[in-house]
Design a protein around this motif. Structure first.
Motif, mmCIF file in Angstrom:
data_model
loop_
_atom_site.group_PDB
_atom_site.id
_atom_site.type_symbol
_atom_site.label_atom_id
_atom_site.label_comp_id
_atom_site.label_asym_id
_atom_site.label_seq_id
_atom_site.Cartn_x
_atom_site.Cartn_y
_atom_site.Cartn_z
ATOM 1 N N PRO A 224 0.809 -1.220 0.000
ATOM 2 C CA PRO A 224 0.000 0.000 0.000
ATOM 3 C C PRO A 224 0.838 1.264 0.000
ATOM 4 C CG PRO A 224 0.046 -0.985 2.181
ATOM 5 C CD PRO A 224 0.722 -1.952 1.261
ATOM 6 N N ALA A 225 0.417 2.225 -0.823
ATOM 7 C CA ALA A 225 1.038 3.548 -0.861
ATOM 8 C C ALA A 225 0.075 4.489 -1.560
ATOM 9 C CB ALA A 225 2.380 3.511 -1.596
ATOM 10 N N LEU A 226 0.224 5.769 -1.306
ATOM 11 C CA LEU A 226 -0.557 6.771 -2.011
ATOM 12 C C LEU A 226 -0.009 6.850 -3.431
ATOM 13 C CD1 LEU A 226 -2.629 9.018 -2.160
ATOM 14 C CD2 LEU A 226 -0.944 10.569 -1.138
ATOM 15 N N GLU A 227 -0.776 6.365 -4.388
ATOM 16 C CA GLU A 227 -0.277 6.203 -5.749
ATOM 17 C C GLU A 227 -0.946 7.200 -6.685
ATOM 18 O OE1 GLU A 227 0.812 2.192 -7.010
ATOM 19 O OE2 GLU A 227 -0.455 2.503 -8.768
ATOM 20 N N VAL A 228 -0.138 7.832 -7.527
ATOM 21 C CA VAL A 228 -0.627 8.813 -8.493
ATOM 22 C C VAL A 228 -0.071 8.471 -9.869
ATOM 23 C CG1 VAL A 228 -0.824 10.628 -6.751
ATOM 24 C CG2 VAL A 228 1.310 10.378 -8.051
ATOM 25 N N ALA A 229 -0.642 9.129 -10.901
ATOM 26 C CA ALA A 229 -0.256 8.780 -12.262
ATOM 27 C C ALA A 229 0.081 9.999 -13.107
ATOM 28 C CB ALA A 229 -1.375 7.982 -12.936
ATOM 29 N N SER A 230 0.360 11.147 -12.473
ATOM 30 C CA SER A 230 0.760 12.335 -13.220
ATOM 31 C C SER A 230 1.641 13.206 -12.340
ATOM 32 C CB SER A 230 -0.455 13.129 -13.701
ATOM 33 O OG SER A 230 -1.057 13.818 -12.625
ATOM 34 N N VAL A 231 2.394 14.091 -12.966
ATOM 35 C CA VAL A 231 3.255 15.000 -12.212
ATOM 36 C C VAL A 231 2.424 15.910 -11.314
ATOM 37 C CG1 VAL A 231 4.921 16.887 -12.396
ATOM 38 C CG2 VAL A 231 5.076 14.939 -13.954
ATOM 39 N N ASP A 232 1.365 16.479 -11.868
ATOM 40 C CA ASP A 232 0.531 17.382 -11.077
ATOM 41 C C ASP A 232 -0.062 16.666 -9.870
ATOM 42 O OD1 ASP A 232 1.032 19.545 -12.713
ATOM 43 O OD2 ASP A 232 -0.740 19.228 -13.964
ATOM 44 N N ASP A 233 -0.515 15.435 -10.067
ATOM 45 C CA ASP A 233 -1.081 14.682 -8.948
ATOM 46 C C ASP A 233 -0.014 14.357 -7.906
ATOM 47 O OD1 ASP A 233 -3.579 14.782 -10.070
ATOM 48 O OD2 ASP A 233 -3.534 12.733 -10.861
ATOM 49 N N ALA A 234 1.202 14.091 -8.366
ATOM 50 C CA ALA A 234 2.292 13.813 -7.427
ATOM 51 C C ALA A 234 2.588 15.036 -6.569
ATOM 52 C CB ALA A 234 3.544 13.379 -8.185
ATOM 53 N N LEU A 235 2.651 16.203 -7.191
ATOM 54 C CA LEU A 235 2.928 17.422 -6.433
ATOM 55 C C LEU A 235 1.816 17.700 -5.433
ATOM 56 C CD1 LEU A 235 4.310 19.732 -9.263
ATOM 57 C CD2 LEU A 235 5.582 18.300 -7.671
ATOM 58 N N ALA A 236 0.571 17.483 -5.849
ATOM 59 C CA ALA A 236 -0.544 17.721 -4.938
ATOM 60 C C ALA A 236 -0.512 16.735 -3.774
ATOM 61 C CB ALA A 236 -1.867 17.622 -5.706
ATOM 62 N N ALA A 237 -0.189 15.476 -4.065
ATOM 63 C CA ALA A 237 -0.202 14.432 -3.030
ATOM 64 C C ALA A 237 0.902 14.640 -1.994
ATOM 65 C CB ALA A 237 -0.063 13.059 -3.671
ATOM 66 N N LEU A 238 1.956 15.349 -2.348
ATOM 67 C CA LEU A 238 3.036 15.598 -1.391
ATOM 68 C C LEU A 238 2.608 16.568 -0.286
ATOM 69 C CD1 LEU A 238 6.097 15.854 -3.806
ATOM 70 C CD2 LEU A 238 5.716 14.120 -2.060
ATOM 71 N N GLU A 239 1.517 17.306 -0.507
ATOM 72 C CA GLU A 239 1.014 18.267 0.472
ATOM 73 C C GLU A 239 2.123 19.214 0.916
ATOM 74 O OE1 GLU A 239 -0.994 16.231 3.629
ATOM 75 O OE2 GLU A 239 -2.655 15.598 2.334
ATOM 76 N N LEU A 240 2.668 19.908 -0.062
ATOM 77 C CA LEU A 240 3.756 20.836 0.187
ATOM 78 C C LEU A 240 3.207 22.169 0.704
ATOM 79 C CD1 LEU A 240 5.680 20.134 -3.128
ATOM 80 C CD2 LEU A 240 6.235 19.253 -0.850
ATOM 81 N N PRO A 241 3.959 22.847 1.566
ATOM 82 C CA PRO A 241 3.497 24.141 2.051
ATOM 83 C C PRO A 241 3.471 25.162 0.941
ATOM 84 C CG PRO A 241 5.759 23.735 2.739
ATOM 85 C CD PRO A 241 5.270 22.471 2.135
ATOM 86 N N ALA A 242 2.602 26.134 1.064
ATOM 87 C CA ALA A 242 2.522 27.183 0.056
ATOM 88 C C ALA A 242 3.812 27.978 0.037
ATOM 89 C CB ALA A 242 1.333 28.081 0.359
ATOM 90 N N PRO A 243 4.291 28.388 -1.160
ATOM 91 C CA PRO A 243 5.526 29.158 -1.232
ATOM 92 C C PRO A 243 5.374 30.538 -0.592
ATOM 93 C CG PRO A 243 4.446 29.057 -3.376
ATOM 94 C CD PRO A 243 3.706 28.124 -2.466
#
Length: 243
Positions: A224-243
């Protein structure tokens, strides 16, 4: 944020380049199997970690805050270790997995679980285009009753037997290029891993047009892992702080 990308794919480079452009501290880890790889932006780490304990130790020592597994769908143990390391350290893991190929109408695949099963599925006197890389190569080379054309990016470190021929080339491959290859060697069977993506997908359409039987090795299951299939989805799934 400090982000470690388990890389080696075009998708990993895309994620790294986007994250670096966003101002994050990114390190991409490569297994080191490919000579002169195309390198991403950001930092670089080469070679194995030393199993789950080694990966956990690296994540802690480097103060990694996010982990991205963007390795090849058949990378093997590193993807399993990434799940365990994320669970042990509490570091958020995002798995970027390109979508698998699926047969389109008119395509007929034989799907197997391992390289050995794929080799066993070949009939005698088959002319085989083998596109599965180095892993499991020995199982196919044992089939001396077939002609095996081994297409790889890097040549193996041993000589091939007389019934096998080496084709060293790097993707992407176009449809006309693949059709020409199948015709040149009178290919009857194509053996592939279900890598997905567009760089090597043309071989499947070429096989369909030429009436070549496809033997597809199914993807492994990595846990099991949080799985994505696009760059945009990967960036969103990382839950990065706002710049």
């Amino acid at each position: 944020m400090k982000i470690l990308i388990l890389g080696g794919t075009a998708e990993a480079r895309q994620v790294a380049n986007r994250l670096v452009a966003m101002g994050h501290d990114v390190t991409t880890s490569l297994a080191g199997r490919t000579q002169d790889p195309i390198l991403p932006e950001g930092g670089l780490r080469m070679g194995p970690f030393g199993g789950i304990p080694g990966l956990c130790a690296y994540l802690r020592a480097a103060r990694i805050e996010r982990l991205v597994d963007a390795t090849h769908p058949y990378a093997g143990l590193i993807s399993i270790n990434a799940v365990a390391a994320s669970e042990t350290t509490g570091i958020r893991l995002v798995r970027y997995m390109r979508p698998a190929w699926v047969p389109v109408p008119g395509q007929s695949w034989i799907t197997v679980g391992t390289a050995r099963e794929a080799a066993d599925a070949l009939p005698k006197m088959a002319n085989v285009l083998l596109t599965t890389g180095h892993a499991g190569l020995e199982a196919f080379l044992e089939r001396s009753d077939c002609s095996i054309y081994v297409r790889v990016i890097e040549p193996p470190d041993f000589a091939l037997p007389r019934h096998a021929e080496l084709i060293v080339s790097r993707p992407p491959y176009g449809l006309e290029q693949e059709l020409a290859l199948l015709r040149r060697h009178d290919i009857t069977h194509l053996v592939s891993k279900n890598s997905g993506g567009g760089q090597t997908a043309a071989k499947l359409e070429a096989a369909q047009r030429m009436g070549v039987q496809v033997i597809m090795i199914a993807r492994p299951v990595y846990g099991p892992a949080l799985e994505v299939a696009s760059v945009d989805d990967a960036l969103a799934a990382l839950e990065l702080p706002a710049p």
